[in-house]
Design a protein around this motif. Structure first.
Motif, PDB file in Angstrom:
ATOM      1  N   ARG A  19       0.808  -1.218   0.000  1.00 56.20           N
ATOM      2  CA  ARG A  19       0.000   0.000   0.000  1.00 56.20           C
ATOM      3  C   ARG A  19       0.841   1.268   0.000  1.00 56.20           C
ATOM      4  O   ARG A  19       0.433   2.283  -0.556  1.00 56.20           O
ATOM      5  N   SER A  20       1.990   1.232   0.632  1.00 53.17           N
ATOM      6  CA  SER A  20       2.815   2.437   0.729  1.00 53.17           C
ATOM      7  C   SER A  20       3.702   2.580  -0.509  1.00 53.17           C
ATOM      8  O   SER A  20       4.021   1.590  -1.187  1.00 53.17           O
ATOM      9  N   SER A  21       4.115   3.809  -0.775  1.00 55.26           N
ATOM     10  CA  SER A  21       5.003   4.056  -1.917  1.00 55.26           C
ATOM     11  C   SER A  21       6.353   3.356  -1.756  1.00 55.26           C
ATOM     12  O   SER A  21       6.826   2.716  -2.699  1.00 55.26           O
ATOM     13  N   PRO A  22       7.011   3.429  -0.567  1.00 52.91           N
ATOM     14  CA  PRO A  22       8.265   2.682  -0.398  1.00 52.91           C
ATOM     15  C   PRO A  22       8.077   1.185  -0.576  1.00 52.91           C
ATOM     16  O   PRO A  22       8.936   0.506  -1.143  1.00 52.91           O
ATOM     17  N   GLY A  23       6.941   0.665  -0.092  1.00 47.85           N
ATOM     18  CA  GLY A  23       6.672  -0.754  -0.234  1.00 47.85           C
ATOM     19  C   GLY A  23       6.529  -1.162  -1.690  1.00 47.85           C
ATOM     20  O   GLY A  23       7.034  -2.209  -2.112  1.00 47.85           O
ATOM     21  N   ARG A  24       5.840  -0.329  -2.476  1.00 52.29           N
ATOM     22  CA  ARG A  24       5.678  -0.645  -3.897  1.00 52.29           C
ATOM     23  C   ARG A  24       7.011  -0.606  -4.635  1.00 52.29           C
ATOM     24  O   ARG A  24       7.265  -1.426  -5.516  1.00 52.29           O
ATOM     25  N   ARG A  25       7.858   0.358  -4.278  1.00 51.98           N
ATOM     26  CA  ARG A  25       9.172   0.415  -4.914  1.00 51.98           C
ATOM     27  C   ARG A  25       9.999  -0.816  -4.557  1.00 51.98           C
ATOM     28  O   ARG A  25      10.709  -1.377  -5.403  1.00 51.98           O
ATOM     29  N   LEU A  26       9.898  -1.229  -3.294  1.00 43.41           N
ATOM     30  CA  LEU A  26      10.619  -2.428  -2.869  1.00 43.41           C
ATOM     31  C   LEU A  26      10.106  -3.656  -3.608  1.00 43.41           C
ATOM     32  O   LEU A  26      10.882  -4.521  -4.025  1.00 43.41           O
ATOM     33  N   ALA A  27       8.795  -3.741  -3.784  1.00 40.84           N
ATOM     34  CA  ALA A  27       8.202  -4.866  -4.503  1.00 40.84           C
ATOM     35  C   ALA A  27       8.646  -4.871  -5.957  1.00 40.84           C
ATOM     36  O   ALA A  27       8.904  -5.939  -6.537  1.00 40.84           O
ATOM     37  N   ASP A  28       8.747  -3.687  -6.578  1.00 40.87           N
ATOM     38  CA  ASP A  28       9.211  -3.604  -7.963  1.00 40.87           C
ATOM     39  C   ASP A  28      10.637  -4.137  -8.094  1.00 40.87           C
ATOM     40  O   ASP A  28      10.973  -4.845  -9.049  1.00 40.87           O
ATOM     41  N   VAL A  29      11.482  -3.782  -7.124  1.00 46.13           N
ATOM     42  CA  VAL A  29      12.857  -4.278  -7.137  1.00 46.13           C
ATOM     43  C   VAL A  29      12.869  -5.798  -6.987  1.00 46.13           C
ATOM     44  O   VAL A  29      13.639  -6.502  -7.661  1.00 46.13           O
ATOM     45  N   ALA A  30      12.015  -6.315  -6.099  1.00 44.78           N
ATOM     46  CA  ALA A  30      11.959  -7.763  -5.882  1.00 44.78           C
ATOM     47  C   ALA A  30      11.512  -8.491  -7.149  1.00 44.78           C
ATOM     48  O   ALA A  30      12.058  -9.542  -7.509  1.00 44.78           O
ATOM     49  N   VAL A  31      10.497  -7.950  -7.816  1.00 48.40           N
ATOM     50  CA  VAL A  31      10.003  -8.576  -9.044  1.00 48.40           C
ATOM     51  C   VAL A  31      11.088  -8.560 -10.116  1.00 48.40           C
ATOM     52  O   VAL A  31      11.297  -9.546 -10.830  1.00 48.40           O
ATOM     53  N   ALA A  32      11.803  -7.434 -10.249  1.00 47.46           N
ATOM     54  CA  ALA A  32      12.874  -7.350 -11.239  1.00 47.46           C
ATOM     55  C   ALA A  32      13.998  -8.332 -10.900  1.00 47.46           C
ATOM     56  O   ALA A  32      14.551  -8.986 -11.787  1.00 47.46           O
ATOM     57  N   THR A  33      14.314  -8.448  -9.617  1.00 48.39           N
ATOM     58  CA  THR A  33      15.362  -9.371  -9.190  1.00 48.39           C
ATOM     59  C   THR A  33      14.965 -10.820  -9.447  1.00 48.39           C
ATOM     60  O   THR A  33      15.802 -11.658  -9.795  1.00 48.39           O
ATOM     61  N   ALA A  34      13.676 -11.119  -9.268  1.00 50.85           N
ATOM     62  CA  ALA A  34      13.199 -12.496  -9.444  1.00 50.85           C
ATOM     63  C   ALA A  34      13.331 -12.982 -10.873  1.00 50.85           C
ATOM     64  O   ALA A  34      13.288 -14.186 -11.122  1.00 50.85           O
ATOM     65  N   ARG A  35      13.513 -12.072 -11.823  1.00 59.22           N
ATOM     66  CA  ARG A  35      13.652 -12.486 -13.218  1.00 59.22           C
ATOM     67  C   ARG A  35      14.929 -13.274 -13.443  1.00 59.22           C
ATOM     68  O   ARG A  35      14.997 -14.109 -14.338  1.00 59.22           O
ATOM     69  N   TRP A  36      15.948 -12.995 -12.624  1.00 54.31           N
ATOM     70  CA  TRP A  36      17.195 -13.748 -12.757  1.00 54.31           C
ATOM     71  C   TRP A  36      17.542 -14.554 -11.514  1.00 54.31           C
ATOM     72  O   TRP A  36      18.266 -15.544 -11.602  1.00 54.31           O
ATOM     73  N   ALA A  37      17.010 -14.145 -10.351  1.00 51.06           N
ATOM     74  CA  ALA A  37      17.330 -14.858  -9.115  1.00 51.06           C
ATOM     75  C   ALA A  37      16.214 -15.776  -8.656  1.00 51.06           C
ATOM     76  O   ALA A  37      16.392 -16.534  -7.705  1.00 51.06           O
ATOM     77  N   ARG A  38      15.044 -15.698  -9.302  1.00 50.25           N
ATOM     78  CA  ARG A  38      13.859 -16.463  -8.907  1.00 50.25           C
ATOM     79  C   ARG A  38      13.355 -15.994  -7.535  1.00 50.25           C
ATOM     80  O   ARG A  38      14.101 -15.384  -6.757  1.00 50.25           O
ATOM     81  N   PRO A  39      12.088 -16.285  -7.204  1.00 49.48           N
ATOM     82  CA  PRO A  39      11.521 -15.801  -5.933  1.00 49.48           C
ATOM     83  C   PRO A  39      12.310 -16.214  -4.696  1.00 49.48           C
ATOM     84  O   PRO A  39      12.456 -15.436  -3.755  1.00 49.48           O
ATOM     85  N   HIS A  40      12.845 -17.438  -4.686  1.00 52.94           N
ATOM     86  CA  HIS A  40      13.616 -17.864  -3.521  1.00 52.94           C
ATOM     87  C   HIS A  40      14.904 -17.058  -3.384  1.00 52.94           C
ATOM     88  O   HIS A  40      15.381 -16.810  -2.271  1.00 52.94           O
ATOM     89  N   GLY A  41      15.467 -16.653  -4.497  1.00 52.43           N
ATOM     90  CA  GLY A  41      16.646 -15.809  -4.441  1.00 52.43           C
ATOM     91  C   GLY A  41      16.339 -14.450  -3.842  1.00 52.43           C
ATOM     92  O   GLY A  41      17.173 -13.861  -3.139  1.00 52.43           O
ATOM     93  N   VAL A  42      15.141 -13.944  -4.102  1.00 59.84           N
ATOM     94  CA  VAL A  42      14.710 -12.670  -3.513  1.00 59.84           C
ATOM     95  C   VAL A  42      14.710 -12.770  -1.993  1.00 59.84           C
ATOM     96  O   VAL A  42      15.137 -11.845  -1.289  1.00 59.84           O
ATOM     97  N   VAL A  43      14.237 -13.901  -1.480  1.00 60.25           N
ATOM     98  CA  VAL A  43      14.213 -14.107  -0.028  1.00 60.25           C
ATOM     99  C   VAL A  43      15.625 -14.077   0.544  1.00 60.25           C
ATOM    100  O   VAL A  43      15.900 -13.394   1.535  1.00 60.25           O
ATOM    101  N   LEU A  44      16.537 -14.810  -0.084  1.00 58.98           N
ATOM    102  CA  LEU A  44      17.905 -14.892   0.424  1.00 58.98           C
ATOM    103  C   LEU A  44      18.590 -13.533   0.383  1.00 58.98           C
ATOM    104  O   LEU A  44      19.298 -13.149   1.332  1.00 58.98           O
ATOM    105  N   ILE A  45      18.380 -12.790  -0.697  1.00 56.62           N
ATOM    106  CA  ILE A  45      18.993 -11.463  -0.801  1.00 56.62           C
ATOM    107  C   ILE A  45      18.433 -10.533   0.260  1.00 56.62           C
ATOM    108  O   ILE A  45      19.172  -9.794   0.927  1.00 56.62           O
TER     109      ILE A  45
END
Length: 258
Positions: A19-45
């Motif tokens: 809901r928050s703007s910082p949260g959405r930006r963080l989610a965007d970074v996570a989604v972009a990262t998941a393209r090469w690191a996969r969702p589990h990689g997002v957790v580890l990072i």
């Protein structure tokens, strides 16, 4: 609602929606990262970055605490609270408190949390609760070790403590930190699977009460100062925030990939 979709919610709150703007930006970074690191990689990072930040927070808390004790701040409460605890001791109450505090020890708390999370994992047919517990326990243990090494604070005098005595440094309280962190992650896992509001509220209240009483037993027994316990609670809350955020980012990335 399917089981998988229900697990992404706490009540009507969608954990994969920010809901928050910082949260959405963080989610965007996570989604972009998941393209090469996969969702589990997002957790580890996220956990790795969060552990570094919490480590710095632990060192900062130790430094602030050290300065506070030198200028008569919160630490002025330590001795009066310990004196009050000593005055309240009775043989029966002490026996009950000792039995309770053992649940938060280096063996009792991990065993208790692993048992509960293991049962939840077996029932849900997923390793997720156990993995969340392992991440939470590893981080809280690391902060406990780092904090004790950074400040090296002595425990209350043995004459004011109830045996068996402990020899490690006092700050922060490991029992308090680990109990708060592990009970918090158990609460998080449970409320995601509870449909009624009253059940979720009751779970949160019981988890918070367990952690609070665990910390107070350490003061009652004279094994820690009050400030050791208060800072331990704050550190546990910080690490829980990191673990839950990492899990929410995983849910977000997983949903986008799906």
């Amino acid at each position: 609602m399917s089981r998988a979709r229900a697990d992404d919610h706490i009540g009507k709150r969608d954990l994969a929606t920010w809901r928050s703007s910082p949260g959405r930006r963080l989610a965007d970074v996570a989604v972009a990262t998941a393209r090469w690191a996969r969702p589990h990689g997002v957790v580890l990072i996220t956990l790795a970055v969060g552990l570094v930040l919490c480590g710095l927070f632990t060192l900062g808390a130790a430094q602030v605490y050290d300065e506070v004790t030198d200028v008569d701040g919160l630490a002025t409460l330590d001795q009066p609270v310990l004196d009050g605890a000593m005055a309240a001791r009775t043989p029966t109450l002490t026996a009950v408190v000792q039995a309770y505090t053992n649940l938060g020890g280096g063996i009792g708390m991990p065993l208790l949390a692993t048992t509960v999370l293991g049962l939840l994992a077996w029932r849900a047919r997923t390793w997720e609760p156990v993995l969340l517990g392992l991440a939470t326990g590893a981080g809280s243990l690391a902060m406990t070790i780092l904090g004790k090494a950074a400040i090296g604070r002595s425990r209350p005098p043995l004459a004011d403590a109830v045996p068996p005595f402990e020899t490690s440094f006092s700050f922060p309280s490991g029992h308090s930190l680990n109990a708060a962190a592990l009970s918090g992650i158990v609460v998080y896992v449970l409320v995601r699977r509870q449909a009624s509001t009253w059940a979720r509220v009751l779970t949160v209240v019981l988890g918070a009460t367990f952690a609070a009483v665990m910390g107070l037993t350490r003061v009652y027994l004279g094994h820690h100062w009050l400030t050791d316990v208060v800072v331990a609670w704050l550190l546990a809350l910080a690490w829980l925030t990191v673990v839950v955020t990492a899990h929410r980012l995983y849910l977000t990335a997983r949903r986008v990939r799906a």
